[in-house]
Design a protein around this motif. Structure first.
Motif, PDB file in Angstrom:
ATOM      1  N   ARG A  39      45.386  24.162   9.261  1.00 34.23           N
ATOM      2  CA  ARG A  39      44.286  24.929   8.701  1.00 34.23           C
ATOM      3  C   ARG A  39      44.853  26.194   8.077  1.00 34.23           C
ATOM      4  O   ARG A  39      45.721  26.839   8.654  1.00 34.23           O
ATOM      5  CB  ARG A  39      43.299  25.276   9.800  1.00 34.23           C
ATOM      6  N   VAL A  40      44.385  26.547   6.879  1.00 37.19           N
ATOM      7  CA  VAL A  40      44.859  27.727   6.162  1.00 37.19           C
ATOM      8  C   VAL A  40      43.705  28.699   5.979  1.00 37.19           C
ATOM      9  O   VAL A  40      42.629  28.320   5.489  1.00 37.19           O
ATOM     10  CB  VAL A  40      45.424  27.359   4.778  1.00 37.19           C
ATOM     11  N   HIS A  41      43.910  29.950   6.372  1.00 43.68           N
ATOM     12  CA  HIS A  41      42.940  31.015   6.093  1.00 43.68           C
ATOM     13  C   HIS A  41      43.596  31.982   5.120  1.00 43.68           C
ATOM     14  O   HIS A  41      44.697  32.464   5.368  1.00 43.68           O
ATOM     15  CB  HIS A  41      42.531  31.761   7.358  1.00 43.68           C
ATOM     16  N   GLU A  42      42.910  32.254   4.024  1.00 45.25           N
ATOM     17  CA  GLU A  42      43.518  33.047   2.959  1.00 45.25           C
ATOM     18  C   GLU A  42      42.562  34.125   2.461  1.00 45.25           C
ATOM     19  O   GLU A  42      41.363  33.886   2.307  1.00 45.25           O
ATOM     20  CB  GLU A  42      43.885  32.114   1.797  1.00 45.25           C
ATOM     21  N   THR A  43      43.117  35.324   2.205  1.00 50.58           N
ATOM     22  CA  THR A  43      42.313  36.413   1.639  1.00 50.58           C
ATOM     23  C   THR A  43      43.032  37.020   0.445  1.00 50.58           C
ATOM     24  O   THR A  43      44.259  37.168   0.456  1.00 50.58           O
ATOM     25  CB  THR A  43      42.035  37.522   2.672  1.00 50.58           C
ATOM     26  N   PHE A  44      42.254  37.354  -0.567  1.00 54.24           N
ATOM     27  CA  PHE A  44      42.739  38.061  -1.757  1.00 54.24           C
ATOM     28  C   PHE A  44      41.881  39.305  -1.904  1.00 54.24           C
ATOM     29  O   PHE A  44      40.649  39.211  -1.918  1.00 54.24           O
ATOM     30  CB  PHE A  44      42.602  37.176  -2.993  1.00 54.24           C
ATOM     31  N   VAL A  45      42.524  40.480  -1.998  1.00 52.17           N
ATOM     32  CA  VAL A  45      41.792  41.739  -2.157  1.00 52.17           C
ATOM     33  C   VAL A  45      42.393  42.505  -3.321  1.00 52.17           C
ATOM     34  O   VAL A  45      43.608  42.754  -3.359  1.00 52.17           O
ATOM     35  CB  VAL A  45      41.860  42.606  -0.875  1.00 52.17           C
ATOM     36  N   ARG A  46      41.540  42.858  -4.279  1.00 52.63           N
ATOM     37  CA  ARG A  46      41.974  43.654  -5.433  1.00 52.63           C
ATOM     38  C   ARG A  46      41.314  45.022  -5.368  1.00 52.63           C
ATOM     39  O   ARG A  46      40.098  45.133  -5.273  1.00 52.63           O
ATOM     40  CB  ARG A  46      41.595  42.951  -6.735  1.00 52.63           C
ATOM     41  N   LYS A  47      42.138  46.071  -5.414  1.00 50.95           N
ATOM     42  CA  LYS A  47      41.636  47.442  -5.418  1.00 50.95           C
ATOM     43  C   LYS A  47      42.219  48.161  -6.618  1.00 50.95           C
ATOM     44  O   LYS A  47      43.407  48.507  -6.626  1.00 50.95           O
ATOM     45  CB  LYS A  47      42.021  48.170  -4.129  1.00 50.95           C
ATOM     46  N   GLY A  48      41.400  48.356  -7.644  1.00 48.94           N
ATOM     47  CA  GLY A  48      41.879  49.020  -8.851  1.00 48.94           C
ATOM     48  C   GLY A  48      43.015  48.249  -9.491  1.00 48.94           C
ATOM     49  O   GLY A  48      42.849  47.098  -9.883  1.00 48.94           O
ATOM     50  N   GLU A  49      44.192  48.843  -9.541  1.00 47.88           N
ATOM     51  CA  GLU A  49      45.338  48.229 -10.184  1.00 47.88           C
ATOM     52  C   GLU A  49      46.309  47.606  -9.182  1.00 47.88           C
ATOM     53  O   GLU A  49      47.453  47.333  -9.522  1.00 47.88           O
ATOM     54  CB  GLU A  49      46.064  49.262 -11.046  1.00 47.88           C
ATOM     55  N   THR A  50      45.857  47.382  -7.950  1.00 50.31           N
ATOM     56  CA  THR A  50      46.726  46.755  -6.953  1.00 50.31           C
ATOM     57  C   THR A  50      46.017  45.550  -6.338  1.00 50.31           C
ATOM     58  O   THR A  50      44.790  45.431  -6.393  1.00 50.31           O
ATOM     59  CB  THR A  50      47.104  47.726  -5.829  1.00 50.31           C
ATOM     60  N   TYR A  51      46.806  44.669  -5.748  1.00 53.00           N
ATOM     61  CA  TYR A  51      46.243  43.515  -5.051  1.00 53.00           C
ATOM     62  C   TYR A  51      47.072  43.229  -3.807  1.00 53.00           C
ATOM     63  O   TYR A  51      48.236  43.622  -3.697  1.00 53.00           O
ATOM     64  CB  TYR A  51      46.229  42.265  -5.955  1.00 53.00           C
ATOM     65  N   ARG A  52      46.456  42.512  -2.863  1.00 53.82           N
ATOM     66  CA  ARG A  52      47.174  41.989  -1.704  1.00 53.82           C
ATOM     67  C   ARG A  52      46.580  40.627  -1.345  1.00 53.82           C
ATOM     68  O   ARG A  52      45.351  40.465  -1.315  1.00 53.82           O
ATOM     69  CB  ARG A  52      47.089  42.917  -0.491  1.00 53.82           C
ATOM     70  N   ILE A  53      47.457  39.673  -1.093  1.00 54.96           N
ATOM     71  CA  ILE A  53      47.051  38.335  -0.668  1.00 54.96           C
ATOM     72  C   ILE A  53      47.732  38.044   0.663  1.00 54.96           C
ATOM     73  O   ILE A  53      48.923  38.321   0.832  1.00 54.96           O
ATOM     74  CB  ILE A  53      47.479  37.255  -1.686  1.00 54.96           C
TER      75      ILE A  53
END
Length: 231
Positions: A39-53
């Motif tokens: 099972r894979v749990h994944e999140t993508f968060v974009r804040k302005g000019e940055t991102y984190r996955i």
């Protein structure tokens, strides 16, 4: 176990950025021969000019009895006119630090610095390179007219080029609902290359809703969307 796909697309990087979500939460099931193994749990968060996955894969079902494995993969960087530009990539495996991978992308020097098994190395960094996690979200910038595309992609240890071609545009039923998709497959030139296919949800930011991977030994893995939330 790895989150499937180290895929790639290149011509898309010259395209203007399309409307993209600020948050994506996705859950996938990994199976082989119809048997659930992860099972894979994944999140993508974009804040302005940055991102984190961040992507966490855990063993489940019968497979967990033999290998209770957890792998965490993370990518972070900048987000701009050409989409995602990775700066750091990490892969951590619970209970086995010897297999951890980290990479830093130095775009000014066009170099990727990699660390694996206690050894550091430096590799050329072609323009537009994605890591194996960020590439799945770079598809958000893929033009609907893209029939054949090519992109450099890194697994944190090296950089390879991948070419994909569009096969068709089927409507796909999944546990998360039905999606209008664009179906791509990897173009391979020899039997020594792994095969891969992916289905991108055209009405949900081109996010992957199904992935099929087959290695040169015949192992076939499927990754299917179970839940998907965007905002």
């Amino acid at each position: 176990m790895k989150t499937l796909l180290a895929f790639a697309f290149a011509g898309l990087l010259a395209s203007p950025v399309l409307a993209v979500p600020t948050v994506v939460e996705a859950e996938y099931q990994i199976s082989t021969a119809g048997i659930a193994i992860g099972r894979v749990h994944e999140t993508f968060v974009r804040k302005g000019e940055t991102y984190r996955i961040e992507s966490t894969t855990r063993a489940e079902g019968v497979f967990k009895l033999f290998l209770d494995d957890t792998v965490v993969v993370a990518s972070e960087g900048r987000f701009g006119p050409k989409g995602l530009e990775p700066l750091r990539f990490e892969q951590r495996r619970a209970g086995d630090a010897s297999r951890d991978i980290s990479a830093a992308f130095d775009w000014e020097k066009a170099q990727m610095r990699s660390s694996y098994r206690g050894e550091d190395s430096v590799h050329p960094l072609p323009p537009g390179t994605q890591d194996r996690l960020s590439v799945m979200y770079q598809f958000m910038n893929l033009p609907a007219t893209a029939e054949r595309v090519r992109l450099p992609m890194s697994n944190g240890r090296k950089v390879d080029f991948y070419t994909y071609r569009k096969v068709d545009e089927p409507r796909l039923a999944t546990p998360a609902g039905e999606f209008e998709t664009a179906h791509y497959e990897r173009v391979v030139e020899s039997e020594k290359e792994n095969r891969a296919q992916l289905w991108l949800a055209r009405d949900r930011f081109n996010l992957p809703v199904r992935v099929v991977f087959e290695d040169t030994k015949g192992l076939k893995l499927e990754q299917t969307i179970v839940s998907l939330r965007t905002r």
